[in-house]
Design an enzyme around this catalytic site. Sequence first.
Site, PDB file in Angstrom:
ATOM      1  N   ARG A  96     -14.042   1.589  15.303  1.00 37.92           N
ATOM      2  CA  ARG A  96     -13.516   1.532  13.941  1.00 37.92           C
ATOM      3  C   ARG A  96     -14.653   1.141  12.995  1.00 37.92           C
ATOM      4  NH1 ARG A  96     -10.519  -3.108  10.860  1.00 37.92           N
ATOM      5  NH2 ARG A  96     -10.182  -1.966   8.954  1.00 37.92           N
ATOM      6  N   HIS A 141     -13.336  -0.559   2.793  1.00 41.25           N
ATOM      7  CA  HIS A 141     -13.509  -1.913   3.321  1.00 41.25           C
ATOM      8  C   HIS A 141     -14.336  -2.706   2.298  1.00 41.25           C
ATOM      9  CE1 HIS A 141     -13.286  -4.264   7.297  1.00 41.25           C
ATOM     10  NE2 HIS A 141     -13.700  -5.119   6.369  1.00 41.25           N
ATOM     11  N   GLU A 186      -7.229  -4.776   4.549  1.00 38.00           N
ATOM     12  CA  GLU A 186      -6.821  -6.098   4.060  1.00 38.00           C
ATOM     13  C   GLU A 186      -6.646  -6.172   2.547  1.00 38.00           C
ATOM     14  OE1 GLU A 186      -9.418  -9.082   5.648  1.00 38.00           O
ATOM     15  OE2 GLU A 186      -8.844  -8.676   7.707  1.00 38.00           O
ATOM     16  N   ASN A 325      -4.622  -6.946  11.360  1.00 31.97           N
ATOM     17  CA  ASN A 325      -5.766  -7.812  11.622  1.00 31.97           C
ATOM     18  C   ASN A 325      -5.218  -9.223  11.780  1.00 31.97           C
ATOM     19  OD1 ASN A 325      -7.288  -5.562  11.075  1.00 31.97           O
ATOM     20  ND2 ASN A 325      -8.358  -6.409   9.310  1.00 31.97           N
ATOM     21  N   TYR A 327      -6.249 -13.329  13.026  1.00 28.02           N
ATOM     22  CA  TYR A 327      -7.277 -14.266  13.481  1.00 28.02           C
ATOM     23  C   TYR A 327      -6.758 -15.665  13.769  1.00 28.02           C
ATOM     24  CZ  TYR A 327     -10.879 -10.920  12.053  1.00 28.02           C
ATOM     25  OH  TYR A 327     -11.667  -9.810  11.947  1.00 28.02           O
ATOM     26  N   GLU A 397      -8.186  -5.695  14.093  1.00 32.82           N
ATOM     27  CA  GLU A 397      -9.231  -6.719  14.153  1.00 32.82           C
ATOM     28  C   GLU A 397      -8.677  -7.951  14.823  1.00 32.82           C
ATOM     29  OE1 GLU A 397     -11.178  -7.864  10.460  1.00 32.82           O
ATOM     30  OE2 GLU A 397     -11.294  -5.770   9.814  1.00 32.82           O
TER      31      GLU A 397
END
Length: 494
Positions: A96, A141, A186, A325, A327, A397
Amino acid sequence: MCSRAVVIVLALTRALEVACLKNFPPGFRFGAASAAYQIEGGWNVSDKGESIWDHIVHTRPGFVADLSTGDEACDSYHLWEEDLKILEELGVDFYRFSISWPRLLPNGFSNHISEDGCRYYSALIDGLLARGIAPVVTLYHWDLPQNLQNLGGWTNPLVVEWFADYARVAFFLFADRVNTWITINEPCFVCDGAYRDIIAPGLKDHEIGALLCTKHVLLAHAVAYRIYDEEYKPIYGGEVSITNQEFWLEPKTEADLELTLLAREYAFSRYTYPIFSAEGGWPPTLKAYMARKSEQEGYPRSRLPALTPEEIQMIKGSFDFFALNHYTSRTVRALKPGEQPGHYMFESVEEVGAVLESKEQWASDGSEWLKVNPEGLRHNLNLTRQLYGDVRILITENGCSSADTLNDTGRVSYIRDYLEQVLLSIEDGIKVIGYTAWSLMDNFEWRDGYQTRFGLHAVDFTDPRRTRTAKASAKYYRNVMRSRSLHVDHKIEL
Ligand SMILES: *[C@@H]1O[C@H](CO)[C@@H](O)[C@H](O)[C@H]1NC(C)=O
Ligand SMILES: *[C@@H]1O[C@H](CO)[C@@H](O)[C@H](O)[C@H]1NC(C)=O
Ligand SMILES: *[C@@H]1O[C@H](CO)[C@@H](O)[C@H](O)[C@H]1NC(C)=O
């Protein structure tokens, strides 16, 4: 004798269960990710236009903690074949990466397509395909052409057309070889981050600007989705979605449950509900809250801009899968009287008066904000299904930063523990179709510069050849991908 046999059978059954749990289903895909500004360098080669990141690192001294820029970064603009080499050694199913809008369209508009830009991405895509690696391409991005920013960027309604024109060019050039597309990475950072002065263009306007941006990002995504869906999907059968970063939010106490639901709607569902819900439009509780609050503030209409019935229809259903994504996690509690909320999106959901905190047992490795709570991913996937049904989910991600060392044991544990939660989610019946490690290599980590290192590979930033070296985590991840299981030794010889 007999009882021992039973014990052995039981032990075998348990071993089989574990082995079962620890295997990824056939068709599950693994990848690694990067983003154009973070790796490419070559910021001013040939006819490339200036992006908002080029602009801010050159005009706002101190915006980046270590005073660095992405001018050269990993120099992937010149060293892309080195990237292919490490991707092949790693053994990923897909890569990606993102296209830099001003590299492909130097002035942001589609009247002039850069030959160099086109050649660069075309060669990268061909190189991936030649190695059996599928390209997964992100169109945006975070590197908007600066001249479009000068016209208001994501707050100008015309950005919807500009983005659609850009997407059309990218599909025209690459859709014959690229089957998975992410329109925008995002949006919470594109809007809330950008208008809280966290990322470029570094503006302070979260009450109006960020919310205009939200509407335009959704429309830009939807129009690009419709272009692909109508003109390219019938020919190539590829898929398009938008990537949202969500961290897991849980109430600090039972009393905080309602606030947590509202905080989730503001922070995340504002970007997902209009696309993925059956009803479309803004999340209802948030819409009512924003209308009431705006009225109290004396505005003639809600600061959360209205969506027309046509816009709601356009946005609703503009996806082929859900891209996540993920985290980290936070607990939610109400702001106390007189308390100043933290400004950063990991510290508060300021608009709804929610303070975000973490639990003591959630350690962090290289980045203070990145509290490690693997179960949070399973909860987040579960919530996605609760909200949007049986949608297929691609994790676009996941990863953590670690100290600058090849023996990155923290990252190995992080990937293993989060992947274990992916397996448990699959057991829960959630359709997780793939996993993407962030990031392929150490790179320019936005405000942190080169101090924060998310890479599976180290990059020697003092060496003009930007030598890439596999860390322990790359070797671990390779073993996981080879065996399609977590049944691999995570103590890796360096
Ligand atoms: C490109 O930028 C570099 C600094 O990163 C500078 O040294 C160089 O002169 C610039 N090249 C052109 C053609 O402007
Ligand atoms: C998933 O969500 C449901 C509520 O819809 C809940 O009952 C269940 O415990 C959740 N599972 C996990 C693993 O979070
Ligand atoms: C890597 O670090 C771990 C934990 O600190 C240590 O046990 C191990 O011996 C190290 N491995 C190498 C090759 O240095």
